[in-house]
Design an enzyme around this catalytic site. Structure first.
Site, PDB file in Angstrom:
ATOM      1  N   GLY A 126      -6.908 -26.362  13.435  1.00 16.79           N
ATOM      2  CA  GLY A 126      -7.910 -27.293  13.922  1.00 16.79           C
ATOM      3  C   GLY A 126      -8.537 -26.949  15.250  1.00 16.79           C
ATOM      4  O   GLY A 126      -9.221 -27.786  15.840  1.00 16.79           O
TER       5      GLY A 126
ATOM      6  N   ASN B 114      -8.964 -19.264  13.151  1.00 18.81           N
ATOM      7  CA  ASN B 114      -9.414 -18.616  11.925  1.00 18.81           C
ATOM      8  C   ASN B 114     -10.754 -19.178  11.478  1.00 18.81           C
ATOM      9  O   ASN B 114     -11.799 -18.573  11.692  1.00 18.81           O
ATOM     10  CB  ASN B 114      -8.359 -18.780  10.829  1.00 18.81           C
ATOM     11  CG  ASN B 114      -8.632 -17.907   9.605  1.00 18.81           C
ATOM     12  OD1 ASN B 114      -9.720 -17.365   9.442  1.00 18.81           O
ATOM     13  ND2 ASN B 114      -7.643 -17.766   8.748  1.00 18.81           N
ATOM     14  N   THR B 115     -10.753 -20.386  10.902  1.00 22.97           N
ATOM     15  CA  THR B 115     -11.948 -20.925  10.254  1.00 22.97           C
ATOM     16  C   THR B 115     -13.144 -21.027  11.183  1.00 22.97           C
ATOM     17  O   THR B 115     -14.276 -20.700  10.796  1.00 22.97           O
ATOM     18  CB  THR B 115     -11.639 -22.303   9.655  1.00 22.97           C
ATOM     19  OG1 THR B 115     -10.585 -22.162   8.690  1.00 22.97           O
ATOM     20  CG2 THR B 115     -12.861 -22.903   8.975  1.00 22.97           C
TER      21      THR B 115
ATOM     22  N   LYS C  16       4.364 -14.022   9.756  1.00 24.72           N
ATOM     23  CA  LYS C  16       3.775 -15.308  10.132  1.00 24.72           C
ATOM     24  C   LYS C  16       4.048 -16.259   8.976  1.00 24.72           C
ATOM     25  O   LYS C  16       3.350 -16.261   7.973  1.00 24.72           O
ATOM     26  CB  LYS C  16       2.288 -15.090  10.384  1.00 24.72           C
ATOM     27  CG  LYS C  16       1.453 -16.290  10.674  1.00 24.72           C
ATOM     28  CD  LYS C  16       0.014 -15.825  10.903  1.00 24.72           C
ATOM     29  CE  LYS C  16      -0.970 -16.984  10.815  1.00 24.72           C
ATOM     30  NZ  LYS C  16      -1.189 -17.415   9.396  1.00 24.72           N
TER      31      LYS C  16
END
Length: 255
Positions: free
Chosen positions: A197, A218-219, A111
């Site tokens: 995002g 992810n976040t 990745k």
């Protein structure tokens, strides 16, 4: 990969196959932000993920999990392992990270991120790094800003998939320029992953409606009060968006 890694999903056929390794789950979850191995296991299970992502922090400034601790909590053999250069700020650092991951873990699916200090993908450096990694035998999934010409160049070079940024990483803004993303997806025939995002399930649904083959989150999950519950919600959002896309329910572009 064993059947225990993945729950029943909308699709039965893999959306990506690489030398016998199959990607079925259309939700990919990053795990770089976790410090609890048991939570990683819970999140991957809740998301029905079949990919395990690992990396090296060349600067050694971020907290990280020991692979030995992860191995006790996560059935690592149940997952397709891929590496990430998500901490790389330059082409040179990305190449070094990828090579270390292969030397340490035998990982040959990468990745690829090249994100300088502004934390946005550097398209030109990414194209160069992708070509170098593929020449060394890696399968490459590069991360780019929406741009049809760059996506086409990466496909022509031999990349197995393309990852397109929806909005700045961790911004929770969703797909900020739907037309640009759609045009970039239309420029290639390889699978497309949308990421960056995607902060809510509604934004994930929209990304899938636009025609993404998969999304990476992810976040939003890592920082949720209950990450495993949000991982479940994201998985259901992927399935809902995929079903809508299959029916042609794209709707008007925001821009």
């Amino acid at each position: 990969m064993t059947a225990s890694a993945v729950n029943t999903a909308v699709d039965t056929e893999p959306w990506l196959s690489l030398n016998g390794r199959e990607f079925h789950s259309r939700l990919i979850l990053g795990i770089e932000q976790y410090t609890d191995p048991a939570l990683v296991a819970d999140v991957l299970r809740a998301g029905s993920c079949d990919v395990f992502i690992t990396t090296f922090d060349l600067e050694q400034t971020r907290p990280s999990l020991l692979m030995s601790d992860l191995d006790e909590a996560v059935e690592l053999d149940d997952y397709v392992w891929i590496g990430t250069t998500s901490f790389a700020r330059s082409r040179k650092d990305a190449l070094l990270t990828a090579r270390r991951l292969r030397e340490s873990y035998g990982i040959d699916i990468m990745k690829l991120d090249v994100r300088p200090s502004d934390n946005l993908p550097h398209n030109a450096q990414t194209v160069t790094a992708a070509a170098e990694l593929m020449a060394e035998g890696f399968e490459v999934l590069p991360f780019i800003l929406p741009d049809p010409a760059t996506a086409s160049a990466l496909e022509e070079a031999g990349c197995c998939a393309v990852r397109i940024m929806c909005s700045p990483v961790a911004s929770a803004k969703g797909v900020v320029d739907e037309r640009a993303v759609r045009e970039t997806m239309a420029a290639v025939s390889v699978p497309v992953i949308l990421e960056g995002g995607l902060g809510t399930p509604a934004q994930v649904v929209r990304a899938m409606e636009l025609g993404a083959d998969a999304v990476l989150v992810n976040t939003a999950v890592a920082q949720a009060p209950e990450p495993a519950r949000l991982a479940t919600s994201m998985r259901l959002a992927v399935e809902a968006g995929r079903l809508a896309a299959d029916q042609g329910l794209i709707g008007p572009f925001d821009k």
